[in-house]
Design an enzyme around this catalytic site. Structure first.
Site, PDB file in Angstrom:
ATOM      1  N   GLU A 104       1.424  -1.222   0.267  1.00  0.00           N
ATOM      2  CA  GLU A 104       0.121  -0.152   0.017  1.00  0.00           C
ATOM      3  C   GLU A 104       0.723   1.349  -0.227  1.00  0.00           C
ATOM      4  OE1 GLU A 104      -2.173   0.037   3.614  1.00  0.00           O
ATOM      5  OE2 GLU A 104      -3.041   1.993   3.427  1.00  0.00           O
ATOM      6  N   ASP A 128      -0.326  -9.807   3.258  1.00  0.00           N
ATOM      7  CA  ASP A 128      -1.302  -8.956   4.588  1.00  0.00           C
ATOM      8  C   ASP A 128      -2.140  -8.998   3.403  1.00  0.00           C
ATOM      9  OD1 ASP A 128       0.466  -8.418   6.137  1.00  0.00           O
ATOM     10  OD2 ASP A 128      -0.311  -6.516   5.978  1.00  0.00           O
ATOM     11  N   MET A 170      -0.329 -12.058  11.637  1.00  0.00           N
ATOM     12  CA  MET A 170      -0.180 -10.702  11.092  1.00  0.00           C
ATOM     13  C   MET A 170      -1.302 -10.644  10.215  1.00  0.00           C
ATOM     14  SD  MET A 170       4.461 -10.171   9.956  1.00  0.00           S
ATOM     15  CE  MET A 170       5.475  -9.295  11.180  1.00  0.00           C
ATOM     16  N   GLY A 171      -0.793  -9.681  10.025  1.00  0.00           N
ATOM     17  CA  GLY A 171      -1.920  -8.595   8.259  1.00  0.00           C
ATOM     18  C   GLY A 171      -2.028  -7.297   8.737  1.00  0.00           C
ATOM     19  N   ARG A 172      -1.795  -6.464   9.604  1.00  0.00           N
ATOM     20  CA  ARG A 172      -1.923  -4.995   9.447  1.00  0.00           C
ATOM     21  C   ARG A 172      -3.459  -5.246  10.190  1.00  0.00           C
ATOM     22  NH1 ARG A 172       2.153  -1.303   8.735  1.00  0.00           N
ATOM     23  NH2 ARG A 172       2.915  -3.096   7.244  1.00  0.00           N
ATOM     24  N   ARG A 275       7.103 -14.676   7.374  1.00  0.00           N
ATOM     25  CA  ARG A 275       7.269 -13.206   6.118  1.00  0.00           C
ATOM     26  C   ARG A 275       8.502 -14.544   5.562  1.00  0.00           C
ATOM     27  NH1 ARG A 275       6.897  -7.622   7.838  1.00  0.00           N
ATOM     28  NH2 ARG A 275       8.963  -6.914   7.120  1.00  0.00           N
TER      29      ARG A 275
END
Ligand code: F6P
Length: 343
Positions: A104, A128, A170-172, A275
């Site tokens: 992003e 994500d 994770m994944g924000r 990751r």
């Protein structure tokens, strides 16, 4: 053409496969030359780059990380950044176009640069899977595979000790990693940022599972918002680009589960393990197809666009479309997973 490639933002399995396919396609189909900017936008701004030949990309599709290095430098916040200086730098080094591979933040930078006249196209990456305008991003499948394997292992300890095991992923600000890895591992509860779940409800699910002799597995996304809070836990400062660093929710709910149910509970935060390492076959294929498409976009002069997956097709989309908010987990997907929670 002489094309510059860069990888920016968090590293992600599949970045090298993009670099390889773009370079090979460019050399074989168009007679292009390539440079690789080191450490994201920073390398482009500071003209810190390496030549990328066919030999340089040999065998790298199977390797995790990025051979170019990465950073969270923003192209407008660096002292030598901004479109005027960047245009001068690219001209000085005979770079005709830039392929920016990132999430992003990177793609937002690419879009702004394209609007300001810099010849740049994008390739979406993120574990994500939160980018709009693409069904999947590479890195996600690898993260799911790693997280699922880790949860299978956690369940062994859980079952042996009759404990509740919590796994923070994770994944924000979206719950894709939690939803998919939780479903794959057969989790008894999954908590994601998009859905409010009370601690009472969570404890009920945990007790139901425990009372039928199983070891409860709870998967929580780092961006899950606890009851009576407005925001996700982010007590770990900020990233270089100013975004809050998430994490800590796994420990938080572990304490509450243990206190309220009396069931011995342990948290494991999977963190950057998700990751790391080599990309899965799926991610290598997706990344390779994205690299090929990005190169074609350069030759189309489709500045401000990116490669994207729609169904099984790789298509061109406007970066604006990809950046129009986050791709959240739809409520139906959560309701579907929820059928199997608890008892
Ligand atoms: O965007 C990918 C991601 O791994 C997020 O899931 C996570 O919140 C963040 O990056 C961690 O960033 P860093 O590697 O800078 O700690």
């Amino acid at each position: 053409m002489r094309i510059g490639l860069l990888t920016s933002g968090g590293d992600c399995p599949g970045l090298n496969a993009v670099i390889r396919s773009a370079v090979l396609h460019g050399i074989k189909s168009y007679g292009d030359e390539f440079v690789g900017f080191k450490s994201g936008w920073k390398g482009m701004i500071e003209a810190d780059y390496i030549d990328l030949t066919r030999q340089d990309v040999r065998g790298i599709a199977r390797e995790g990380g990025t051979i170019l290095g990465t950073s969270r430098t923003h192209p407008y916040n660096h002292p030598q950044g901004g479109p005027v200086k960047i245009a001068q730098q690219l001209k000085r080094h005979d770079v005709d176009a830039v392929i920016a591979i990132g999430g992003e933040g990177t793609l937002a930078g690419a879009r702004r640069l394209a609007e300001d006249g810099i010849p740049v196209v994008g390739v979406p990456k993120t574990i994500d899977n939160d980018l709009k305008a693409t069904d999947y991003t590479f890195g996600f499948d690898t993260a799911i595979s790693i997280a699922t394997d880790a949860m299978d292992r956690l369940r062994t300890t859980g079952e042996s000790h009759h404990r509740c095991m919590v796994s923070e992923v994770m994944g924000r600000h979206v719950g894709w990693i939690a939803l998919h890895s939780g479903m794959a591992a057969g989790a008894h509860a999954i908590l994601i940022p998009e859905q409010k779940v009370s601690i009472d409800q969570l404890c009920e699910w945990v007790e139901q599972v425990h009372s039928r002799g199983r070891s409860p597995l709870v998967v929580v996304a780092e961006g899950f918002i606890p009851e009576n809070a407005d925001e996700a836990l982010a007590g770990k400062g900020q990233e270089a680009d100013g975004r809050p660093r998430l994490g800590g929710i796994g420990d938080f709910i572990t304490t509450l589960i243990e206190e309220r149910t009396g069931i011995e509970t342990r948290n494991t935060t999977l963190g950057h393990i998700q990751r790391g390492g080599n990309p899965t076959g799926y991610d290598r294929v997706l990344a390779t197809r994205f690299g090929i498409k990005a190169l074609d976009l350069v030759h189309e002069r489709a500045w401000g666009h990116m490669a994207s997956l729609r169904g099984t097709e790789i298509v061109k989309v406007d970066l604006q479309e990809a950046l129009d908010g986050l791709k959240e987990v739809p409520a139906e997907r959560y309701e579907e997973a929820k059928i199997l929670f608890g008892r």
